[in-house]
Design a protein around this motif. Structure first.
Motif, mmCIF file in Angstrom:
data_model
loop_
_atom_site.group_PDB
_atom_site.id
_atom_site.type_symbol
_atom_site.label_atom_id
_atom_site.label_comp_id
_atom_site.label_asym_id
_atom_site.label_seq_id
_atom_site.Cartn_x
_atom_site.Cartn_y
_atom_site.Cartn_z
ATOM 1 N N PHE A 28 0.797 -1.259 0.017
ATOM 2 C CA PHE A 28 -0.080 0.062 0.029
ATOM 3 C C PHE A 28 0.972 1.161 -0.108
ATOM 4 O O PHE A 28 0.415 2.170 0.539
ATOM 5 N N ASP A 29 1.870 1.308 -0.749
ATOM 6 C CA ASP A 29 2.815 2.280 -0.920
ATOM 7 C C ASP A 29 2.471 3.480 -1.706
ATOM 8 O O ASP A 29 3.000 4.489 -1.791
ATOM 9 N N GLY A 30 1.387 3.065 -2.781
ATOM 10 C CA GLY A 30 0.955 4.175 -3.730
ATOM 11 C C GLY A 30 0.063 5.234 -3.031
ATOM 12 O O GLY A 30 -0.376 5.225 -1.894
ATOM 13 N N SER A 31 -0.371 5.947 -3.961
ATOM 14 C CA SER A 31 -1.666 6.866 -3.330
ATOM 15 C C SER A 31 -3.161 6.478 -4.097
ATOM 16 O O SER A 31 -4.136 6.817 -3.517
ATOM 17 N N ALA A 52 -22.441 -1.125 -2.330
ATOM 18 C CA ALA A 52 -21.447 -2.054 -1.622
ATOM 19 C C ALA A 52 -20.037 -1.580 -2.037
ATOM 20 O O ALA A 52 -19.098 -2.202 -1.355
ATOM 21 N N ALA A 53 -19.805 -0.309 -2.535
ATOM 22 C CA ALA A 53 -18.600 0.176 -2.480
ATOM 23 C C ALA A 53 -17.741 0.577 -1.121
ATOM 24 O O ALA A 53 -18.413 0.961 -0.202
ATOM 25 N N ALA A 54 -16.489 0.067 -1.336
ATOM 26 C CA ALA A 54 -15.703 0.415 0.042
ATOM 27 C C ALA A 54 -15.508 1.939 0.247
ATOM 28 O O ALA A 54 -15.338 2.509 -0.592
ATOM 29 N N ASN A 55 -15.340 2.179 1.612
ATOM 30 C CA ASN A 55 -14.690 3.698 1.755
ATOM 31 C C ASN A 55 -13.382 3.645 2.400
ATOM 32 O O ASN A 55 -13.100 2.734 3.363
ATOM 33 N N TYR A 56 -12.475 4.202 1.605
ATOM 34 C CA TYR A 56 -10.936 4.109 2.254
ATOM 35 C C TYR A 56 -10.363 5.023 1.597
ATOM 36 O O TYR A 56 -10.656 5.731 0.666
ATOM 37 N N TYR A 57 -9.062 5.090 2.098
ATOM 38 C CA TYR A 57 -7.960 5.963 1.573
ATOM 39 C C TYR A 57 -6.542 5.289 1.565
ATOM 40 O O TYR A 57 -6.652 4.394 2.650
ATOM 41 N N LEU A 58 -5.471 5.679 0.961
ATOM 42 C CA LEU A 58 -4.315 5.169 1.202
ATOM 43 C C LEU A 58 -3.436 6.417 1.696
ATOM 44 O O LEU A 58 -3.523 7.554 1.062
ATOM 45 N N ALA A 59 -2.583 6.125 2.740
ATOM 46 C CA ALA A 59 -1.632 7.295 3.226
ATOM 47 C C ALA A 59 -0.576 6.486 4.202
ATOM 48 O O ALA A 59 -0.666 5.597 4.817
ATOM 49 N N ASP A 60 0.520 7.130 3.965
ATOM 50 C CA ASP A 60 1.795 6.545 4.866
ATOM 51 C C ASP A 60 2.070 5.246 4.741
ATOM 52 O O ASP A 60 2.271 4.511 5.695
ATOM 53 N N THR A 62 -0.120 2.810 4.046
ATOM 54 C CA THR A 62 -1.007 1.965 4.755
ATOM 55 C C THR A 62 -2.468 2.092 3.973
ATOM 56 O O THR A 62 -2.801 3.214 3.332
ATOM 57 N N LEU A 63 -3.254 1.241 4.190
ATOM 58 C CA LEU A 63 -4.557 1.191 3.635
ATOM 59 C C LEU A 63 -5.585 1.514 4.836
ATOM 60 O O LEU A 63 -5.626 0.737 5.869
#
Length: 282
Positions: A28-31, A52-60, A62-63
């Motif tokens: 999970f290194d990308g944006s 049913a879409a996931a609510n998420y983001y990638l940062a530092d 991590t997912l």
């Protein structure tokens, strides 16, 4: 049992694992989420990809899977007011109105949106590892689990690698659930464990299994907890998610007015390995 003092993060394992080759992983290194690896929705055939879409983001690196206060139930027709943010590595369904689809969790379920059948990663056996932080909200559950791709009804077994209910998380101990559910697989029997460990699951811990043709070995923080002497015999996909169930904690209401939103499940990495032929493990 703990590989680190309670209240501290368990360090990440090296990427390379002696005796195994790395087959699939995400640090999970990308944006942006790698859509070649993950499908960002939860069992959409019983609802829709939009609902049913996931609510998420990638940062530092991590997912972060999350549930926000205004988030809507993923499948109110069949799953009441339960909400989720979940990723999966495959999807299979029949036509609208049919009963053909993965993880038909209630008899009432009918396909509401036909899916383009997809496999991004559906191994048969291997060693699988997650490093993640759970949460202590009593209405929430976080989990890494596997289900049969279910292109035939009997290929429907489930392996729960880890399930952590926030109601049972504290600084001194946390309950980790794991095991096997047969669903419609006649070769399996229900074998499920709920075990309190001396870990604070709100810190980083490592949850893993080794799945072979004859058994499933379950690990937390590189310590084997148990061997389960049965094994699904077909390819399975991964389900990685968090869930909010308003009835899970003795009548808690939805949304929880005392809770701090967003609720978050933080994942450092997911890794999948295959044993190297001829290598003798210690």
């Amino acid at each position: 049992m703990s590989a680190a003092p309670v209240g501290e993060d368990v360090p990440a394992n090296p990427l390379e694992k002696p005796g195994y080759r790395l087959e699939f992983h995400d640090e999970f290194d990308g944006s942006e989420l790698d859509r070649d690896k993950w499908l960002p929705f939860h069992l959409p055939q019983w609802s829709s990809r939009e609902r049913a879409a996931a609510n998420y983001y990638l940062a530092d690196s991590t997912l972060v899977l999350q549930i926000t206060e205004e988030q809507q139930p993923w499948c109110p027709e069949f799953d009441d007011q339960n909400r989720c943010s979940s990723l999966q590595t495959g999807v299979f369904s029949g036509p609208p109105g049919s009963r053909i689809g993965q993880h038909r969790f209630k008899d009432a379920c009918l396909v509401r949106e036909q899916q383009t059948n997809t496999r991004t990663y559906t191994p048969r056996y291997g060693y699988f590892e997650l490093r993640a932080k759970a949460l202590d909200s009593p209405t929430n559950l976080v989990a890494l689990w596997m289900i049969g791709y279910e292109d035939a009804p009997e290929k429907s077994g489930e392996i729960a690698i880890m399930e952590i209910m926030g109601e049972y998380v504290s600084a001194e101990s946390s309950r980790v659930n794991y095991g096997v559910h047969p669903w419609h697989d006649p070769s399996l029997v229900d074998e499920f464990y709920e075990e309190f460990l001396a870990i604070d699951a709100r810190r980083y811990h490592i949850y893993a299994i080794e799945w072979t043709p004859s058994r499933i070995d379950v690990y937390v923080d590189n310590h084997k907890l148990r061997t389960i002497d049965q094994s699904p015999a077909y390819p399975m996909q991964f389900m990685l998610g968090m869930y909010e169930r308003p009835d899970a904690a003795r009548g808690a209401v939805f949304p929880d007015p005392a809770a701090s939103y967003p609720k978050q499940f933080v994942i450092d990495y997911f890794r999948a390995y295959q044993p190297i032929e001829g290598y003798e493990l210690p």
